[in-house]
Design an enzyme around this catalytic site. Structure first.
Site, PDB file in Angstrom:
ATOM      1  N   SER A  63       0.791  -1.231   0.000  1.00  0.00           N
ATOM      2  CA  SER A  63       0.000   0.000   0.000  1.00  0.00           C
ATOM      3  C   SER A  63       0.823   1.281   0.000  1.00  0.00           C
ATOM      4  O   SER A  63       0.253   2.361  -0.185  1.00  0.00           O
ATOM      5  CB  SER A  63      -0.945   0.019   1.206  1.00  0.00           C
ATOM      6  OG  SER A  63      -2.087  -0.732   0.910  1.00  0.00           O
ATOM      7  N   LYS A  66       0.332   3.371  -2.981  1.00  0.00           N
ATOM      8  CA  LYS A  66      -0.859   4.222  -3.121  1.00  0.00           C
ATOM      9  C   LYS A  66      -0.515   5.704  -3.032  1.00  0.00           C
ATOM     10  O   LYS A  66      -1.219   6.546  -3.589  1.00  0.00           O
ATOM     11  CB  LYS A  66      -1.901   3.827  -2.059  1.00  0.00           C
ATOM     12  CG  LYS A  66      -2.438   2.419  -2.289  1.00  0.00           C
ATOM     13  CD  LYS A  66      -3.313   1.914  -1.148  1.00  0.00           C
ATOM     14  CE  LYS A  66      -3.762   0.471  -1.438  1.00  0.00           C
ATOM     15  NZ  LYS A  66      -4.494  -0.128  -0.312  1.00  0.00           N
ATOM     16  N   TYR A 188      -4.037  -2.357 -10.360  1.00  0.00           N
ATOM     17  CA  TYR A 188      -3.961  -2.220  -8.893  1.00  0.00           C
ATOM     18  C   TYR A 188      -3.063  -3.311  -8.287  1.00  0.00           C
ATOM     19  O   TYR A 188      -2.178  -3.033  -7.484  1.00  0.00           O
ATOM     20  CB  TYR A 188      -5.375  -2.270  -8.296  1.00  0.00           C
ATOM     21  CG  TYR A 188      -5.370  -2.315  -6.790  1.00  0.00           C
ATOM     22  CD1 TYR A 188      -5.125  -1.169  -6.037  1.00  0.00           C
ATOM     23  CD2 TYR A 188      -5.582  -3.514  -6.095  1.00  0.00           C
ATOM     24  CE1 TYR A 188      -5.080  -1.210  -4.650  1.00  0.00           C
ATOM     25  CE2 TYR A 188      -5.548  -3.570  -4.715  1.00  0.00           C
ATOM     26  CZ  TYR A 188      -5.296  -2.411  -4.002  1.00  0.00           C
ATOM     27  OH  TYR A 188      -5.244  -2.461  -2.626  1.00  0.00           O
ATOM     28  N   TYR A 239      -3.726   2.808   8.342  1.00  0.00           N
ATOM     29  CA  TYR A 239      -4.902   1.974   8.607  1.00  0.00           C
ATOM     30  C   TYR A 239      -5.738   2.555   9.742  1.00  0.00           C
ATOM     31  O   TYR A 239      -5.813   3.768   9.904  1.00  0.00           O
ATOM     32  CB  TYR A 239      -4.485   0.520   8.896  1.00  0.00           C
ATOM     33  CG  TYR A 239      -3.616  -0.066   7.800  1.00  0.00           C
ATOM     34  CD1 TYR A 239      -4.124  -0.223   6.504  1.00  0.00           C
ATOM     35  CD2 TYR A 239      -2.307  -0.441   8.046  1.00  0.00           C
ATOM     36  CE1 TYR A 239      -3.329  -0.754   5.495  1.00  0.00           C
ATOM     37  CE2 TYR A 239      -1.515  -0.973   7.040  1.00  0.00           C
ATOM     38  CZ  TYR A 239      -2.033  -1.126   5.766  1.00  0.00           C
ATOM     39  OH  TYR A 239      -1.242  -1.625   4.766  1.00  0.00           O
ATOM     40  N   VAL A 257       1.140  -3.718   3.912  1.00  0.00           N
ATOM     41  CA  VAL A 257       1.138  -5.015   4.601  1.00  0.00           C
ATOM     42  C   VAL A 257       2.412  -5.829   4.348  1.00  0.00           C
ATOM     43  O   VAL A 257       2.613  -6.867   4.967  1.00  0.00           O
ATOM     44  CB  VAL A 257      -0.105  -5.869   4.273  1.00  0.00           C
ATOM     45  CG1 VAL A 257      -1.374  -5.211   4.795  1.00  0.00           C
ATOM     46  CG2 VAL A 257      -0.207  -6.170   2.791  1.00  0.00           C
TER      47      VAL A 257
HETATM   48  N1  GLU Z   1      -2.393  -5.345  -2.134  1.00  0.00           N
HETATM   49  C1  GLU Z   1      -2.930  -5.309  -0.808  1.00  0.00           C
HETATM   50  C2  GLU Z   1      -4.428  -5.519  -0.849  1.00  0.00           C
HETATM   51  O1  GLU Z   1      -5.058  -5.050  -1.733  1.00  0.00           O
HETATM   52  C3  GLU Z   1      -2.566  -4.006  -0.199  1.00  0.00           C
HETATM   53  C4  GLU Z   1      -2.899  -3.978   1.231  1.00  0.00           C
HETATM   54  C5  GLU Z   1      -2.062  -3.043   2.023  1.00  0.00           C
HETATM   55  O2  GLU Z   1      -0.827  -3.024   1.926  1.00  0.00           O
HETATM   56  O3  GLU Z   1      -2.671  -2.270   2.756  1.00  0.00           O
HETATM   57  O4  GLU Z   1      -5.010  -6.175  -0.026  1.00  0.00           O
END
Ligand code: GLU
Length: 303
Positions: A63, A66, A188, A239, A257
């Protein structure tokens, strides 16, 4: 500032926490990573990079990507995106479906999965090959051509991506996704599978500490857009623990994650720390502790 001594001291302080927490295993390809890994890098604004531990070892950024896709989307169209995604902490797990129905398919913020899928959808519209444009940007900003996607991680995510597919279909049913779900998810998953080291993540993000200006002096974002991204990182980047993280660390940050956390100290430096053991909210235990110790030792929180 003697960055090396500082990093050595931080690493020594958090050493007992390395290996605690749980490595993410809901994406099977991530489960095999060594839980004892730890690395931390600082990129200052003069081009210097300093590190400790496994700061040059690639890990799955997940993430953290992002932040970069949001920056690339805003740099191409600073206005339209905010009609499709909000800017409030969600107060729900990063992959929750519940809130989306109550809020008509508009995700709370660009860092929960639903919001990041919307950002990717916009980037597909603006750039065509969204994940390819992201990779080009990261390679050029770090001057590191070896950065790439991890095909095994991307395939593993796709094979276990029912929750993300549900979020995407749900948003499309509300008219909040412009491109076909398989196209958006492909970009994604690929963006989340990016494999980068702490050094590379810190270097690639220095534009956020430079109010939107890239390493070569060109402007990627307006000063306001850079502020917006840092603000959303502070309030939504870690989060469901963003409030507690702001309380402890006091810096804009985005975690993934894979166990990485990117943090920004405006006008000073960027930091990336990586250790795969996660707490229940999904943040790296040793990584968050290292940033906590770092801002306590230096007094460099933004507050
Ligand atoms: N690729 C992970 C998902 O979509 C990213 C989650 C994360 O790192 O927050 O679940």
């Amino acid at each position: 500032m003697d960055y090396q001594t500082l990093l050595d001291n931080v690493a020594a302080e958090v050493a007992p926490l390395i290996g605690t927490g749980n490595v993410a295993d809901y994406i099977p390809a991530l489960a095999g990573v060594d839980p004892m890994s730890f690395g931390m890098a600082i990129a200052d604004l003069d081009g210097g990079v300093h590190g400790v531990g496994q700061w040059r070892q690639a890990f799955s950024v997940q993430s953290i990507s992002k932040v970069f896709s949001l920056a690339m989307t805003l740099s191409r169209d600073g206005q339209t995106l905010w009609k499709s995604v909000g800017r409030e902490p969600s107060g729900n797990p990063f992959n929750s479906l519940v809130q989306l129905e109550a809020e008509n398919g508009v995700p709370r913020n660009p860092f929960i999965n639903a919001g990041a899928i919307v950002v990717t959808d916009h980037l597909v519209e603006l750039a065509g090959d969204a994940s390819g444009a992201l990779l080009d940007f990261l390679r050029s900003e770090t001057e590191e051509d070896t950065i790439g996607f991890d095909a095994d991680v991307a395939a593993s995510e796709a094979a276990h991506g029912d929750r993300n597919a549900s979020l995407a279909h749900f948003m499309r049913s509300y008219g909040n996704l412009r491109n076909p779900v398989p196209t958006v998810l492909e970009h994604y998953f690929r963006q989340c599978s990016l494999s980068m080291s702490c050094e590379e993540v810190a270097l690639a993000a220095t534009f956020l500490a430079r109010h939107g200006v890239l390493r070569d002096g060109r402007r990627l974002l307006t000063r306001s857009e850079a502020k917006q991204i840092n603000a959303v990182m502070l309030t939504c980047g870690t989060y469901d623990a963003a409030g507690d993280f702001a309380y402890r660390v006091g810096l804009p940050a985005k975690s993934g994650v894979g166990g990485g956390i990117l943090a920004v100290i405006p006008q000073r430096c960027t930091i990336c720390v990586w250790s795969p053991g996660l707490d229940v909210q999904g943040n790296s235990v040793a990584g968050a502790a290292a940033l906590d110790v770092f801002t306590t030792m230096t007094g460099w929180s933004i507050f």
